[in-house]
Design a protein around this motif. Structure first.
Motif, PDB file in Angstrom:
ATOM      1  N   ALA A 106      -3.153 -12.937   0.352  1.00  0.00           N
ATOM      2  CA  ALA A 106      -3.673 -14.022  -0.496  1.00  0.00           C
ATOM      3  C   ALA A 106      -4.200 -13.502  -1.833  1.00  0.00           C
ATOM      4  O   ALA A 106      -3.815 -14.014  -2.891  1.00  0.00           O
ATOM      5  CB  ALA A 106      -4.752 -14.794   0.257  1.00  0.00           C
ATOM      6  N   PRO A 107      -5.091 -12.493  -1.839  1.00  0.00           N
ATOM      7  CA  PRO A 107      -5.559 -11.998  -3.145  1.00  0.00           C
ATOM      8  C   PRO A 107      -4.449 -11.370  -3.978  1.00  0.00           C
ATOM      9  O   PRO A 107      -4.468 -11.460  -5.215  1.00  0.00           O
ATOM     10  CB  PRO A 107      -6.623 -10.952  -2.774  1.00  0.00           C
ATOM     11  CG  PRO A 107      -6.351 -10.593  -1.352  1.00  0.00           C
ATOM     12  CD  PRO A 107      -5.796 -11.815  -0.727  1.00  0.00           C
ATOM     13  N   ALA A 134      -2.498  -3.829  -9.111  1.00  0.00           N
ATOM     14  CA  ALA A 134      -1.965  -2.547  -8.652  1.00  0.00           C
ATOM     15  C   ALA A 134      -2.811  -1.987  -7.508  1.00  0.00           C
ATOM     16  O   ALA A 134      -2.274  -1.446  -6.525  1.00  0.00           O
ATOM     17  CB  ALA A 134      -1.911  -1.552  -9.810  1.00  0.00           C
ATOM     18  N   ASP A 135      -4.138  -2.148  -7.617  1.00  0.00           N
ATOM     19  CA  ASP A 135      -5.035  -1.651  -6.565  1.00  0.00           C
ATOM     20  C   ASP A 135      -4.811  -2.407  -5.250  1.00  0.00           C
ATOM     21  O   ASP A 135      -4.721  -1.797  -4.181  1.00  0.00           O
ATOM     22  CB  ASP A 135      -6.496  -1.784  -7.005  1.00  0.00           C
ATOM     23  CG  ASP A 135      -6.853  -0.815  -8.128  1.00  0.00           C
ATOM     24  OD1 ASP A 135      -6.098   0.165  -8.304  1.00  0.00           O
ATOM     25  OD2 ASP A 135      -7.861  -1.045  -8.813  1.00  0.00           O
ATOM     26  N   VAL A 136      -4.736  -3.735  -5.354  1.00  0.00           N
ATOM     27  CA  VAL A 136      -4.541  -4.544  -4.148  1.00  0.00           C
ATOM     28  C   VAL A 136      -3.177  -4.256  -3.523  1.00  0.00           C
ATOM     29  O   VAL A 136      -3.039  -4.170  -2.294  1.00  0.00           O
ATOM     30  CB  VAL A 136      -4.684  -6.050  -4.477  1.00  0.00           C
ATOM     31  CG1 VAL A 136      -4.264  -6.901  -3.269  1.00  0.00           C
ATOM     32  CG2 VAL A 136      -6.121  -6.374  -4.853  1.00  0.00           C
ATOM     33  N   GLN A 139      -3.364  -0.963  -1.757  1.00  0.00           N
ATOM     34  CA  GLN A 139      -4.137  -1.119  -0.526  1.00  0.00           C
ATOM     35  C   GLN A 139      -3.301  -1.791   0.556  1.00  0.00           C
ATOM     36  O   GLN A 139      -3.296  -1.355   1.718  1.00  0.00           O
ATOM     37  CB  GLN A 139      -5.397  -1.940  -0.800  1.00  0.00           C
ATOM     38  CG  GLN A 139      -6.452  -1.227  -1.620  1.00  0.00           C
ATOM     39  CD  GLN A 139      -7.626  -2.133  -1.951  1.00  0.00           C
ATOM     40  OE1 GLN A 139      -7.621  -3.330  -1.641  1.00  0.00           O
ATOM     41  NE2 GLN A 139      -8.639  -1.567  -2.589  1.00  0.00           N
ATOM     42  N   ARG A 140      -2.576  -2.825   0.149  1.00  0.00           N
ATOM     43  CA  ARG A 140      -1.778  -3.561   1.127  1.00  0.00           C
ATOM     44  C   ARG A 140      -0.657  -2.693   1.695  1.00  0.00           C
ATOM     45  O   ARG A 140      -0.361  -2.741   2.893  1.00  0.00           O
ATOM     46  CB  ARG A 140      -1.196  -4.827   0.485  1.00  0.00           C
ATOM     47  CG  ARG A 140      -0.687  -5.832   1.526  1.00  0.00           C
ATOM     48  CD  ARG A 140      -0.237  -7.124   0.898  1.00  0.00           C
ATOM     49  NE  ARG A 140       0.064  -8.108   1.939  1.00  0.00           N
ATOM     50  CZ  ARG A 140       1.062  -8.972   1.880  1.00  0.00           C
ATOM     51  NH1 ARG A 140       1.863  -8.991   0.810  1.00  0.00           N
ATOM     52  NH2 ARG A 140       1.272  -9.821   2.851  1.00  0.00           N
ATOM     53  N   GLU A 141      -0.033  -1.896   0.837  1.00  0.00           N
ATOM     54  CA  GLU A 141       1.037  -1.012   1.310  1.00  0.00           C
ATOM     55  C   GLU A 141       0.483   0.055   2.258  1.00  0.00           C
ATOM     56  O   GLU A 141       1.100   0.372   3.272  1.00  0.00           O
ATOM     57  CB  GLU A 141       1.725  -0.353   0.123  1.00  0.00           C
ATOM     58  CG  GLU A 141       2.571  -1.320  -0.702  1.00  0.00           C
ATOM     59  CD  GLU A 141       3.186  -0.654  -1.922  1.00  0.00           C
ATOM     60  OE1 GLU A 141       2.841   0.528  -2.185  1.00  0.00           O
ATOM     61  OE2 GLU A 141       4.001  -1.302  -2.604  1.00  0.00           O
ATOM     62  N   THR A 142      -0.687   0.582   1.929  1.00  0.00           N
ATOM     63  CA  THR A 142      -1.316   1.589   2.790  1.00  0.00           C
ATOM     64  C   THR A 142      -1.694   0.995   4.136  1.00  0.00           C
ATOM     65  O   THR A 142      -1.476   1.611   5.186  1.00  0.00           O
ATOM     66  CB  THR A 142      -2.564   2.178   2.113  1.00  0.00           C
ATOM     67  OG1 THR A 142      -2.198   2.757   0.859  1.00  0.00           O
ATOM     68  CG2 THR A 142      -3.211   3.226   2.991  1.00  0.00           C
ATOM     69  N   VAL A 143      -2.262  -0.205   4.107  1.00  0.00           N
ATOM     70  CA  VAL A 143      -2.644  -0.879   5.351  1.00  0.00           C
ATOM     71  C   VAL A 143      -1.409  -1.177   6.195  1.00  0.00           C
ATOM     72  O   VAL A 143      -1.419  -1.013   7.424  1.00  0.00           O
ATOM     73  CB  VAL A 143      -3.410  -2.182   5.044  1.00  0.00           C
ATOM     74  CG1 VAL A 143      -3.571  -3.026   6.310  1.00  0.00           C
ATOM     75  CG2 VAL A 143      -4.781  -1.855   4.458  1.00  0.00           C
TER      76      VAL A 143
END
Length: 210
Positions: A106-107, A134-136, A139-143
């Motif tokens: 969502a974010p 880019a940060d989100v 983060q999403r790819e890492t998660v």
């Protein structure tokens, strides 16, 4: 019915059941060995090792299994469960405020829309929005990678548990087969020691009254 005949029937039936339980036990043992060997080979191929004890963080040291397996290669189902829940799970909580891959969607979508609007309007905060996006995204790819690896490790753990249950079932079958074998042998011994004329639960003859 003759007592010897009854003993023989029960003894032969017991031997048949003992053989059946033995066969089932062998099948379960074979399945258990396959599950354990398969899990070991698949995990060993990944070359995953637990963090050495002297390099564990304070949070990681709180997990008993991380201290127990410290510095060891990951090759068993129980180790996979520990690594998935106590190591990967712990670090995933520190990414994106503990949000899951789905939660971060969502974010990420909202920031994409804001970036698109800022690009059209040539807004002054465009660079800041792009950095947030880019940060989100990172983060999403890492998660996603962490959750995927965690799921695969837990699948290996679940498969190993099937193997463990098969081992327990095999042991029960072997014990049952041994018990039936002993009872059957005892029945055969009793049968051959019983007189051929002996009967089982024969009705008493009616007394002749004067």
């Amino acid at each position: 019915m003759k007592r010897r005949t009854l003993d023989l029937l029960f003894s032969i039936g017991g031997l048949g059941l003992a053989v059946l339980l033995l066969v089932v036990g062998v099948v379960l043992t074979t399945n258990a060995n396959f599950a354990n060997r398969y899990v070991h080979d698949q995990l060993a191929a990944q070359h995953i090792s637990f963090t050495p004890a002297d390099k564990l963080s304070d949070e990681e040291k709180k997990a008993d299994c991380l201290r127990e397996y410290a510095g060891k290669p990951l090759t068993t189902g129980k180790q996979a469960e520990c690594y998935a829940n106590e190591y990967i799970g712990l670090h995933l909580k520190s990414i994106g405020g503990g949000k899951t891959y789905a939660d971060l969607g969502a974010p990420q979508t909202a920031l994409r829309e804001q970036v698109a609007q800022a690009e059209q309007a040539k807004a002054a905060n465009l660079a800041d929005l792009q950095k947030q996006l880019a940060d989100v995204t990172a983060q999403r790819e890492t998660v996603f990678k962490g959750e995927t690896l965690r799921g695969l490790l837990l699948t290996s753990y679940g498969f190993s548990e099937f193997g463990r249950k098969a081992e327990q079932g095999a042991l029960a079958m072997y014990l049952g087969a041994a018990l039936l074998l002993l009872l059957s042998v005892a029945g055969l011994v009793h049968a051959f020691r019983t007189p051929a004329s002996a009967t089982f639960a024969a009705p008493e003859k009616e007394r002749v009254t004067a």
